[in-house]
Design an enzyme around this catalytic site. Sequence first.
Site, PDB file in Angstrom:
ATOM      1  N   HIS A 148      44.699  46.668  32.205  1.00 59.80           N
ATOM      2  CA  HIS A 148      46.018  46.451  32.784  1.00 59.80           C
ATOM      3  C   HIS A 148      46.652  45.197  32.189  1.00 59.80           C
ATOM      4  O   HIS A 148      46.325  44.073  32.568  1.00 59.80           O
ATOM      5  CB  HIS A 148      45.841  46.299  34.307  1.00 59.80           C
ATOM      6  CG  HIS A 148      47.095  46.350  35.097  1.00 59.80           C
ATOM      7  ND1 HIS A 148      47.790  47.519  35.315  1.00 59.80           N
ATOM      8  CD2 HIS A 148      47.784  45.377  35.756  1.00 59.80           C
ATOM      9  CE1 HIS A 148      48.836  47.269  36.078  1.00 59.80           C
ATOM     10  NE2 HIS A 148      48.862  45.977  36.343  1.00 59.80           N
ATOM     11  N   SER A 188      53.482  46.675  35.392  1.00 56.02           N
ATOM     12  CA  SER A 188      52.872  46.740  36.714  1.00 56.02           C
ATOM     13  C   SER A 188      53.956  46.898  37.788  1.00 56.02           C
ATOM     14  O   SER A 188      54.772  47.822  37.705  1.00 56.02           O
ATOM     15  CB  SER A 188      51.996  45.494  36.929  1.00 56.02           C
ATOM     16  OG  SER A 188      51.150  45.663  38.040  1.00 56.02           O
TER      17      SER A 188
END
Length: 343
Positions: free
Chosen positions: A323, A184
Amino acid sequence: MLKEELTRRNLPPLRTKEEMLETLLREEYGRMPPAPQYIIYDVQQNIVNRFCAGHASLHRVTPRCVVEGKPFSFPFTAAIPTEGEKHPFFIHINFRRDNPDRYMPTEELIDAGFAVLSFCYDDVSRDNDDFTDGLAGLLFPDGKRKGDDPGKIAMWAWGASRVLDWALTRPELDPARAIVCGHSRLGKTALLAHAVDERFAIGYSNDSGCSGAALARGTRGETVGDIVGRFHPWFCENYYKYAGRAEQLPFDQHWLIACAAPRPVLIGSASLDDWADPISEQLAALAAGEAFPVGLVCPDRPAQVGELLADGLVGYHLREGRHYFSRHDWKQLMAFARAKFGD
């Protein structure tokens, strides 16, 4: 198919590494903090008895630096296999201090012959608007920045280089097989660290998305306007002017990947991570491939879920799911590293 999409996105052409990196630092991430004038290491050895059932030693290391005449330090952990020597190693820019950690399957990495050095990004400078904290406070005592002064991503990347400084002093670790990785916002950080520090042999970005591995032009996910509106401390102030104006960027994110050439880069995406926009991440990898001697050997089509495209110096993999930095991602990264190192 993908090349047609790249044509539609009208990307700025690649330039020399020096030109691209200068632009990225001036316009997006900010100038890198200066290297320490002096650095020593406090090492607490074997902080866990028989770590990983005795297959690894776990050390806690604190680099004590002098930067622009001022002291600064932060901790990291180093898990190193007890058997053999000259191990390849990961420097994991991590969200937490734990080792093992849910984003870092330490025992599996050790069993595969890799060492893993991990630090928490907040220990370098906290992930907030406060520029009087940590390294930011050393650089900006009044908490105020301007123009191309570094954002937090540049500071976290600086921290990865300080961990590498120590790793290169260790006979158990192979200086030619250093891998920097993150997920991320820390995937963005890993790409920047790899671009600016040529001692890293491989860089890995996991689900880094906007202002990381994903192209800004034509994105179907997070935009520059979205990210600077919510996370403006990550970047230099010059980047703010491109909110809602991605077409006017003098660069796009394929430049960041290309700055690593000729050292390998792997980009990881997740099929349901729409905000990071996997297609824009793969397109950036494809566009950057022109900077590499071997280029990106990749079919002219979107990757299939579960594929690892690793024939070239720029690799790409697409995992099923959302994610997250999963064990599957680590396994793909290890496979890519072995292929590039000839193991």
